[in-house]
Design an enzyme around this catalytic site. Structure first.
Site, PDB file in Angstrom:
ATOM      1  N   LYS A 188       0.845  -1.202   0.000  1.00  0.00           N
ATOM      2  CA  LYS A 188       0.000   0.000   0.000  1.00  0.00           C
ATOM      3  C   LYS A 188       0.872   1.241   0.000  1.00  0.00           C
ATOM      4  CE  LYS A 188      -2.230   3.002   2.641  1.00  0.00           C
ATOM      5  NZ  LYS A 188      -2.121   4.054   1.656  1.00  0.00           N
ATOM      6  N   GLU A 264       9.872   1.379  10.323  1.00  0.00           N
ATOM      7  CA  GLU A 264      10.931   2.358  10.003  1.00  0.00           C
ATOM      8  C   GLU A 264      10.276   3.719  10.180  1.00  0.00           C
ATOM      9  OE1 GLU A 264      14.025   1.484   9.158  1.00  0.00           O
ATOM     10  OE2 GLU A 264      13.501  -0.643   9.195  1.00  0.00           O
ATOM     11  N   CYS A 299      13.857  10.785   5.758  1.00  0.00           N
ATOM     12  CA  CYS A 299      13.772  10.288   7.144  1.00  0.00           C
ATOM     13  C   CYS A 299      15.055  10.566   7.907  1.00  0.00           C
ATOM     14  CB  CYS A 299      13.445   8.806   7.151  1.00  0.00           C
ATOM     15  SG  CYS A 299      14.600   7.812   6.211  1.00  0.00           S
ATOM     16  N   GLU A 398       9.941  15.812  15.018  1.00  0.00           N
ATOM     17  CA  GLU A 398      10.265  15.750  13.594  1.00  0.00           C
ATOM     18  C   GLU A 398       9.367  16.719  12.842  1.00  0.00           C
ATOM     19  OE1 GLU A 398       8.960  12.302  11.278  1.00  0.00           O
ATOM     20  OE2 GLU A 398      10.961  12.211  10.428  1.00  0.00           O
TER      21      GLU A 398
HETATM   22  P1  NAD Z   1       2.373   8.429   7.498  1.00  0.00           P
HETATM   23  O1  NAD Z   1       2.698   7.619   8.697  1.00  0.00           O
HETATM   24  O2  NAD Z   1       1.333   9.467   7.613  1.00  0.00           O
HETATM   25  O3  NAD Z   1       1.865   7.450   6.322  1.00  0.00           O
HETATM   26  C1  NAD Z   1       2.640   6.378   5.886  1.00  0.00           C
HETATM   27  C2  NAD Z   1       1.728   5.328   5.264  1.00  0.00           C
HETATM   28  O4  NAD Z   1       0.861   4.833   6.269  1.00  0.00           O
HETATM   29  C3  NAD Z   1       0.846   5.844   4.136  1.00  0.00           C
HETATM   30  O5  NAD Z   1       0.755   4.866   3.130  1.00  0.00           O
HETATM   31  C4  NAD Z   1      -0.498   6.014   4.824  1.00  0.00           C
HETATM   32  O6  NAD Z   1      -1.606   5.896   3.952  1.00  0.00           O
HETATM   33  C5  NAD Z   1      -0.483   4.872   5.816  1.00  0.00           C
HETATM   34  N1  NAD Z   1      -1.367   5.054   6.968  1.00  0.00           N
HETATM   35  C6  NAD Z   1      -1.776   6.212   7.534  1.00  0.00           C
HETATM   36  N2  NAD Z   1      -2.610   5.953   8.564  1.00  0.00           N
HETATM   37  C7  NAD Z   1      -2.721   4.603   8.648  1.00  0.00           C
HETATM   38  C8  NAD Z   1      -3.430   3.715   9.507  1.00  0.00           C
HETATM   39  N3  NAD Z   1      -4.213   4.176  10.479  1.00  0.00           N
HETATM   40  N4  NAD Z   1      -3.291   2.396   9.309  1.00  0.00           N
HETATM   41  C9  NAD Z   1      -2.491   1.907   8.341  1.00  0.00           C
HETATM   42  N5  NAD Z   1      -1.817   2.698   7.477  1.00  0.00           N
HETATM   43  C10 NAD Z   1      -1.920   4.029   7.637  1.00  0.00           C
HETATM   44  O7  NAD Z   1       3.754   8.976   6.961  1.00  0.00           O
HETATM   45  P2  NAD Z   1       4.017   9.976   5.743  1.00  0.00           P
HETATM   46  O8  NAD Z   1       3.533  11.315   6.155  1.00  0.00           O
HETATM   47  O9  NAD Z   1       3.511   9.375   4.488  1.00  0.00           O
HETATM   48  O10 NAD Z   1       5.634   9.949   5.672  1.00  0.00           O
HETATM   49  C11 NAD Z   1       6.432  10.711   6.483  1.00  0.00           C
HETATM   50  C12 NAD Z   1       6.937   9.914   7.663  1.00  0.00           C
HETATM   51  O11 NAD Z   1       7.654   8.752   7.219  1.00  0.00           O
HETATM   52  C13 NAD Z   1       7.951  10.704   8.476  1.00  0.00           C
HETATM   53  O12 NAD Z   1       7.701  10.505   9.845  1.00  0.00           O
HETATM   54  C14 NAD Z   1       9.286  10.077   8.084  1.00  0.00           C
HETATM   55  O13 NAD Z   1      10.312  10.221   9.009  1.00  0.00           O
HETATM   56  C15 NAD Z   1       8.901   8.659   7.903  1.00  0.00           C
HETATM   57  N6  NAD Z   1       9.913   7.952   7.079  1.00  0.00           N
HETATM   58  C16 NAD Z   1      10.780   7.071   7.700  1.00  0.00           C
HETATM   59  C17 NAD Z   1      11.773   6.412   6.956  1.00  0.00           C
HETATM   60  C18 NAD Z   1      12.737   5.425   7.600  1.00  0.00           C
HETATM   61  O14 NAD Z   1      13.398   4.680   6.878  1.00  0.00           O
HETATM   62  N7  NAD Z   1      12.841   5.368   8.915  1.00  0.00           N
HETATM   63  C19 NAD Z   1      11.879   6.677   5.585  1.00  0.00           C
HETATM   64  C20 NAD Z   1      10.997   7.587   5.008  1.00  0.00           C
HETATM   65  C21 NAD Z   1      10.007   8.210   5.767  1.00  0.00           C
END
Ligand code: NAD
Length: 494
Positions: A188, A264, A299, A398
């Site tokens: 997803k 992650e 990230c 963050e």
């Molecule tokens: P997010 O957590 O809002 O969303 C990530 C994914 O989760 C999306 O596909 C979203 O649709 C899904 N999602 C949202 N709510 C959900 C739920 N209740 N149940 C299941 N899935 C759900 O993150 P974002 O805003 O898309 O990305 C930014 C975040 O990702 C930042 O915190 C960043 O640090 C992190 N990130 C971490 C890494 C790493 O390797 N550690 C890499 C890239 C990004």
């Protein structure tokens, strides 16, 4: 790379996008769609299907059936390798098209997107293709009259949920090792960056991946994502995204089938500059890009600069000169160095952080404003706050935007104390010419990756994973394969 080719690609119409289930493109059962809004100019460029629980059931069933049928899971590692290598070749062949498609969706500057998206995705598929026929089981050092064997086998259905930054790269970090190990996958992507990932699934199919082995569900997190997280027939959930969603996924697993959950998550990574660093200009240049590339939506972004007090002013002046010189704008215009904020909600969040930091007493040195408002897109100035203290929100939370917090320190012990003062532990960097100090700091700073005299750029050979609340498990390297295999002991009486 010619600007004229890019201009042609950016004008291509993008048809309505469907789900990818069992080798076919299908509409959501409800018929629901979501608009795809480009952060370049705020215009709608396509739609994606908005899946619900019934679509997730279809995708998980397709994955389970393909797994049980053995069309992929029972193929030899050498056969799987062949197809994974073919996928990498197709990604390379379409690299520019894939990169431009992704940039129209999430606004990453094109040069970064080319390297970070198709470039990394192809490298990832190649790495796990080449690795998988070299991963052995074990023979235990047992007594003469018994034989202990440790088999390493695939698990079943892997669900991967990924964010909007670097969607192809991060999706590949999960699906390539999961597929290499013989699992079937339901992916997803984020509702804000699904286009390039949907094309990636089609390329996998064209390369010969059997139907049902890779399925893509698009839609909202709290419906489609939640249904995947709560699904009783998903064995492993591999997630990249925010800490809040990561927490929810652990609840979903606890409330359903106790699936393995790998997270992650985010970071507030310290980039620590000692007065004895070799070249202050180079340090400033690399440090600035360590936070400002992809508008800080990385990230591992080095969002806190910890700088030794004796060079504090000089270093902030250098950073400020670099930041205010960066060309921010249309990510498909090769003259620009920095592209968009991925969506307007994230831009508003960034701007709110600026106001909050000023209110809490940080000094705004440069930036802080939205840019090119008339374009309809989401752009923001590279922003630096000085005189930040560890109690301020900007030092602890963050932002995921182009906002840097500068905190001076007095000595090594003070630097370590500040570096480890957040709930996160994803990345860090140390700038020093003193080898002993570098090694002491590597041990002392709590982070999954510690750079020395550089920032970012670690290749596939090393793992990336968070300590503390930045997550568990790792992406990349041979270690990532462990998430997608389980060990089985055979104890044989001879
Ligand atoms: P997010 O957590 O809002 O969303 C990530 C994914 O989760 C999306 O596909 C979203 O649709 C899904 N999602 C949202 N709510 C959900 C739920 N209740 N149940 C299941 N899935 C759900 O993150 P974002 O805003 O898309 O990305 C930014 C975040 O990702 C930042 O915190 C960043 O640090 C992190 N990130 C971490 C890494 C790493 O390797 N550690 C890499 C890239 C990004």
């Amino acid at each position: 790379m010619q600007q004229s080719n890019i201009n042609d690609l950016r004008e291509l119409a993008i048809p309505e996008q469907k789900l990818f289930i069992n080798g076919h493109q299908v509409a959501a059962r409800s018929g629901a769609t979501l608009p795809v809004i480009s952060p370049i100019d705020g215009r709608q460029i396509s739609t994606i299907a908005c899946a619900d629980e019934s679509d997730v059931d279809d995708a998980v069933s397709a994955a389970r059936e393909s797994y049980q049928a053995g069309v992929w899971s029972k193929q030899s590692p050498a056969q799987r390798k062949k197809i994974l290598l073919a996928i990498a070749d197709l990604i390379d062949k379409e690299a520019l098209q894939l990169a431009v498609l992704g940039v129209r969706d999430n606004g990453t500057e094109l040069s970064m997107a080319l390297k970070g998206e198709p470039g990394s995705a192809a490298a990832t598929f190649r790495y796990y293709a080449e690795a998988i026929d070299k991963v052995y089981g074990e023979i235990a050092p047992s007594a003469e009259n018994v034989l202990g064997l440790v088999h390493r086998q695939s698990i079943g259905v892997v669900a991967a949920i990924v964010p909007w930054n670097f969607p192809m790269m991060i999706a590949s970090w999960k699906i390539a090792p999961a597929l290499a190990a013989g699992n079937s996958v339901v992916l997803k992507p984020s509702e804000d960056a699904s286009l390039s990932v949907l094309r990636l699934a089609q390329l996998c199919h064209l390369a010969g991946l059997p139907d049902g082995v890779l399925n893509v569900i698009t839609g909202l997190g709290h419906t489609a994502g939640k249904a995947l997280g709560q699904h009783m027939d998903v064995d492993v959930l591999a997630f990249t995204g925010s800490g809040n969603v990561g927490r929810q996924l652990l609840h979903y697993a606890a409330d359903s089938n106790l699936k393995n959950v790998y997270l992650e998550l985010g970071g507030k990574s310290p980039n620590i500059v000692f007065a004895d660093c070799e070249d202050l200009d180079k340090t400033a240049q690399v440090s600035a890009m360590g936070i400002f590339r992809n508008s800080g939506q990385v990230c591992i972004a080095g969002s806190r600069i910890l700088v030794e007090r004796s060079i504090h002013r000089e270093f902030v002046d250098k950073l400020t000169a670099i930041a205010s010189d960066l060309k921010v704008g249309d990510p498909l215009d090769l003259r620009n160095q920095i592209g968009c904020i991925a969506n307007s909600a994230q831009l508003s969040r960034n701007l709110a952080f600026v106001d909050k930091s000023i209110a809490q007493g940080a000094t705004l040195v440069t930036g802080g404003q939205q840019l090119s408002k008339d374009s309809g897109g989401s752009y923001m100035q590279p922003t630096i706050f000085d005189d930040v203290t560890v109690q301020m929100s900007i030092a602890k939370q963050e932002v995921f935007g182009p906002i840097l917090a500068v905190i001076p320190f007095d000595d090594e012990a003070h630097a370590i104390e500040i570096a480890n003062s957040t709930e996160f532990g994803l990345a860090a960097a140390i700038w020093t010419a003193n080898l002993s100090r570098a090694h002491r700091m590597i041990k002392a700073v709590n982070a999954g990756v510690v750079h020395v005299n550089t920032y970012g750029g670690a290749d596939m050979s090393v793992p990336l994973g968070g300590h503390k609340q930045s997550g568990n498990g790792v992406d990349k390297s041979l270690h990532a394969i462990d998430k997608y295999c389980e060990l089985k002991t055979a104890w044989i009486q001879l």
